[in-house]
Write a protein that holds these residues in place. Sequence first.
Motif, mmCIF file in Angstrom:
data_model
loop_
_atom_site.group_PDB
_atom_site.id
_atom_site.type_symbol
_atom_site.label_atom_id
_atom_site.label_comp_id
_atom_site.label_asym_id
_atom_site.label_seq_id
_atom_site.Cartn_x
_atom_site.Cartn_y
_atom_site.Cartn_z
ATOM 1 N N ALA A 41 0.989 -1.337 0.096
ATOM 2 C CA ALA A 41 -0.242 0.010 -0.190
ATOM 3 C C ALA A 41 1.127 1.257 0.359
ATOM 4 O O ALA A 41 1.071 2.351 -0.739
ATOM 5 C CB ALA A 41 -0.956 0.738 1.343
ATOM 6 N N ILE A 49 -5.574 2.088 -3.997
ATOM 7 C CA ILE A 49 -6.208 1.311 -2.789
ATOM 8 C C ILE A 49 -7.938 1.337 -2.746
ATOM 9 O O ILE A 49 -8.154 0.598 -2.259
ATOM 10 C CB ILE A 49 -5.602 2.027 -2.177
ATOM 11 C CG1 ILE A 49 -4.262 2.359 -2.330
ATOM 12 C CG2 ILE A 49 -6.151 1.450 -0.349
ATOM 13 C CD1 ILE A 49 -3.082 2.283 -0.627
ATOM 14 N N ILE A 249 -11.968 10.519 2.415
ATOM 15 C CA ILE A 249 -11.006 9.264 2.502
ATOM 16 C C ILE A 249 -9.704 9.361 3.172
ATOM 17 O O ILE A 249 -9.166 10.648 2.621
ATOM 18 C CB ILE A 249 -10.405 9.005 1.527
ATOM 19 C CG1 ILE A 249 -12.175 8.303 0.978
ATOM 20 C CG2 ILE A 249 -10.050 7.685 1.274
ATOM 21 C CD1 ILE A 249 -12.472 7.696 -0.063
ATOM 22 N N TRP A 252 -4.318 6.528 2.746
ATOM 23 C CA TRP A 252 -3.601 5.419 2.819
ATOM 24 C C TRP A 252 -2.374 5.031 2.460
ATOM 25 O O TRP A 252 -1.434 4.759 3.139
ATOM 26 C CB TRP A 252 -4.575 4.272 2.204
ATOM 27 C CG TRP A 252 -6.055 3.834 3.326
ATOM 28 C CD1 TRP A 252 -6.863 4.473 2.483
ATOM 29 C CD2 TRP A 252 -5.922 3.976 4.484
ATOM 30 N NE1 TRP A 252 -8.359 4.449 3.278
ATOM 31 C CE2 TRP A 252 -7.533 3.604 4.837
ATOM 32 C CE3 TRP A 252 -4.859 2.663 5.111
ATOM 33 C CZ2 TRP A 252 -7.735 3.238 5.927
ATOM 34 C CZ3 TRP A 252 -5.732 2.808 6.557
ATOM 35 C CH2 TRP A 252 -6.786 2.866 6.711
ATOM 36 N N MET A 256 0.111 4.799 5.521
ATOM 37 C CA MET A 256 1.190 3.243 5.664
ATOM 38 C C MET A 256 2.434 3.213 5.008
ATOM 39 O O MET A 256 3.174 2.418 5.644
ATOM 40 C CB MET A 256 0.293 1.891 4.216
ATOM 41 C CG MET A 256 -1.052 1.242 3.802
ATOM 42 S SD MET A 256 -1.051 0.739 6.040
ATOM 43 C CE MET A 256 -2.437 1.188 6.905
ATOM 44 N N PHE C 127 -6.489 -1.273 8.762
ATOM 45 C CA PHE C 127 -5.915 -1.889 6.763
ATOM 46 C C PHE C 127 -6.940 -2.559 6.348
ATOM 47 O O PHE C 127 -7.413 -2.501 5.057
ATOM 48 C CB PHE C 127 -4.450 -0.908 6.664
ATOM 49 C CG PHE C 127 -4.513 -0.827 5.192
ATOM 50 C CD1 PHE C 127 -5.308 0.430 4.522
ATOM 51 C CD2 PHE C 127 -3.516 -1.812 4.141
ATOM 52 C CE1 PHE C 127 -5.197 0.189 2.901
ATOM 53 C CE2 PHE C 127 -3.912 -1.739 2.947
ATOM 54 C CZ PHE C 127 -3.847 -0.345 2.265
ATOM 55 N N ARG C 132 -14.317 0.048 3.952
ATOM 56 C CA ARG C 132 -14.040 0.569 2.443
ATOM 57 C C ARG C 132 -12.953 0.191 1.161
ATOM 58 O O ARG C 132 -13.658 0.019 0.387
ATOM 59 C CB ARG C 132 -14.003 2.050 2.742
ATOM 60 C CG ARG C 132 -15.572 3.373 2.164
ATOM 61 C CD ARG C 132 -14.572 4.556 1.732
ATOM 62 N NE ARG C 132 -15.798 5.169 3.166
ATOM 63 C CZ ARG C 132 -15.140 6.855 2.685
ATOM 64 N NH1 ARG C 132 -14.642 7.328 2.313
ATOM 65 N NH2 ARG C 132 -16.538 7.506 4.179
ATOM 66 N N VAL C 133 -11.934 0.257 1.505
ATOM 67 C CA VAL C 133 -10.308 -0.208 1.230
ATOM 68 C C VAL C 133 -10.016 -1.500 1.740
ATOM 69 O O VAL C 133 -9.079 -1.665 1.241
ATOM 70 C CB VAL C 133 -9.625 1.015 1.549
ATOM 71 C CG1 VAL C 133 -10.494 2.591 0.749
ATOM 72 C CG2 VAL C 133 -8.910 1.142 2.540
#
Lengths: 286, 352, 293
Positions: A41, A49, A249, A252, A256, C127, C132-133
């Motif tokens: 990720a 993602i 959102i 990510w 990560m 995660f 959602r992901v």
Amino acid sequence: MAGGAQSGMVERRGWSLWLTHAGLILGVMVIAFPIWLAFVASTVTQPEIVRPPMPVLPGDQFFENYRKALVAGVNAPVAKMLMNSAVMALGIALGKIAISLLSAFAIVYFRFPGRKAFFWLIFLTLMLPVEVRIVPTYEVVAGFGMLNSHAGLILPLIASATATFLFRQFFMTVPDELVEAARVDGARPMRFFLDILVPMSRTNIAALFVILFIYGWNQYLWPLLITTDPQMNTIVMGIKQMFPSGDDIADWPVIMATSILAMLPPVLVVIFMQKLFIRGLVESEK
Amino acid sequence: MATLTLTQVRKSFGATEVIHGVDIDVAEGEFIVIVGPSGCGKSTLLRMVAGLETVTAGEIAINGQRVNEREPMDRNIAMVFQNYALYPHMSVFDNMAYGLKIARMPKPEIAARVAEAARLLQLEPYLARRPRELSGGQRQRVAMGRAIVRQPAVFLFDEPLSNLDAKLRVQMRLEIKALQRKLGITSLYVTHDQVEAMTLADRMIVMNEGNAEQIGAPLEVYERPATLFAAQFIGSPSMNVLPGEGAEDGVVLENGMRIPLGRPVAGKVMLGIRPEHLVPDADGPLAIETGMSEPVGAQTLVHGRLTGSTAECVASLPGVHRESDLPAVQRYAVPPHAAHVFDAATGRRIGV
Amino acid sequence: MEKRVTFKGWLLPLLLVAPQVAVTAVFFFYPAGQAVWQSLFIPDPFGLKSQFVGLGNFEFLLGDPYYRASFVTTAIFSSLVTVVSMGVALVLAVLADRLIKGSGTYRTLLIWPYAVAPAVAGVLWLFMFNTRVGVVAWYLGQLGYDWNHVLNGGEAMGLVVVASAWGRISYNFLFFLAGLQAIPRSVIEAAAIDGARFWTRFWTIVFPLLSPTTFFLLVVNIVYAFFETFGVIHTITSGGPQQATTILVYKVFADGFVGQDLGSSAAQSVILLVVVGVLTVVQFRFIERRVHY
């Protein structure tokens, strides 16, 4: 471990051996999977993602994501947070080792008024994790004006006697004749401490350092409470702060990348100082 | 070179007195060995001289200067410990140099002194090694080297050979003796091994339960032990001791056997005869029922019991004697000059 | 146990212990005392005055259904974390112990998750299961299972348990493997000659001989689940949904810092203090016994 050679079970030939390896490899893979996914990720783009399923092989955004995290971050640059974590972890490890060496030296090698009382007081501190006294400790630190400071991050976590006990145990095993030889050689107490006792304890010190470094680096609740300024966040607690409130959102890839950066130092310490790490674990639990 | 004087030295731990007033005068360059069983106070005495234990009463003086209150480093002494007490994290060189460094001696001089000691002790190839990389004998030499480099007024040895195997012990004993002669440094040496004491000492001190039973040259102690304890502790195998009663011309043993000594003796006594002084003689006064015999090569130890009594007795006969060759009851002559008479109550020597 | 040989003087040792005394007094004893003291008071809503209520805070807490629920949650949570992490670790350790070569390599491969902070572990698992992901949540969706730990308390509990147990497997594996390797091989061979097959041997010989390690790990893991999993809970669920994952330590934090109910938070601290005390005594008792083996 050397003992491994002599201690297998009786049957381990042919398919049984392969099954054993298969089981272990499966275990390793399951345990490593979350980290692999985090790594993947951290090397892809945000759109990759948010349209699941995400890829399972690394993408080409490694440098971009890590650069973005380190330089900009979300609230504060991750480089800054890494720095704060390093200061905190080193401060806790070195500070605790230093004050523990001194007090263990005092309680083992001197008879002074209040020695017994001191011994029992530090014994009590073995029992209480910081989580149990967070509110009043927070007030003390706030009273000293140490919120959002490195000292505030470090000092309350030094206030425990585990290391003192460890060093005391070790000092008790040092032969008395060494002290006498040092006295005959003309060494006064502090000279003996610095020239003989500390060098002799270096393996113990190193093992303890590894454990305390990981302990300090991985602190979460305490930095969460006392660092309201993003510039003072440590990396482990800073990750959570990167999540947006509400329905936005999360970024990510950057989060990560930050997670990988957050686990890297202690993981490297464990892998490369495995012997000291194991020794430290076993001894601090004795 | 220095003299060492102990005057009525006493030591108490709490209410228990463990050293009951010991007087010793050590001349310059003299090698004194304190010998005694474990718990007799010999190590405590040595540690008091070193300054590692406080002196409860009395005075310890080096070169006439009272040192009771001085720290070990200010007494100009050096000590060799039983387990060597080498600093495990330092090289051989650093171990020897440590005391000199603390005394802030200039580096070239430290190097010169350590080099000299290393040469003397044949430690030159090992100067860079750690103690754990050395053999027992080499560690022993390093411990000696650490003492030598300080060029002290007095050497103190606390059972330095007891951790070595038998063969090495003999070799190191000779080396210590040679070294002490060569350096001429006043030495106080503690051991529980009477052979070490006999071979090393210029004079020895036999200690028992916190008292110095006898102070004298080894042969003097062997030939004229002052007390029953000294008589039995020095010499191997141990002196035979037979209870008896004084008479006109000697001693009458408890089984009625009369041992003529050519002099009058009075009261309840203990008659001591060394095993090596018993001479088989068909007309001798001492009759012993032969028991086990132990051939040890040059001589044979014949164990037995005094006839009509429970007293055990050992004779050490030159040469090899098989059990089957010995008569069931063997008679022995007792040469008057080899018979020691002690007061049964006090254990003190009676007469010449 | 005491040293026979010591240095003279009393000033130097007092100076030597001074730093530890100072840090401990200021950051440990004073706050701990404060916790006990505050637990006896209720501050007014503006935080200007407080009123002495004796054991009122404790009475209130023990009567409070939320607090009692939190106790139950903590019990379930720590039991599950302990069982899952020790179970997986034991299986892996038994497998690794069967190998003559390579157990060291597997050890290296398995121990490093210990170094991952619980809070980071929380983020990793969040995660994977993000509604959602999250890739695992997505695959579960494909299989027809609608994962939503944000709404479903049971799923939330499951997630925090797995995330907490995950890093702990390393630790338990290390101690189990050491324990297994300490069992003399001859004992196991003797059992094999007696005709015991692998599982029989395991349950009748190996597991009983491993019991000191198991018991030790049991206590240590419960302590871990009680106190060190705060980061996992805070990052994944923040105690929700509907307090389904609010363990005691989380509640101290939530009531003290979020709810500003200092008296109650302090009383909860004191109760936790008693719990740790009991666990510590159990641990020391056990260690003493282990020494006598």
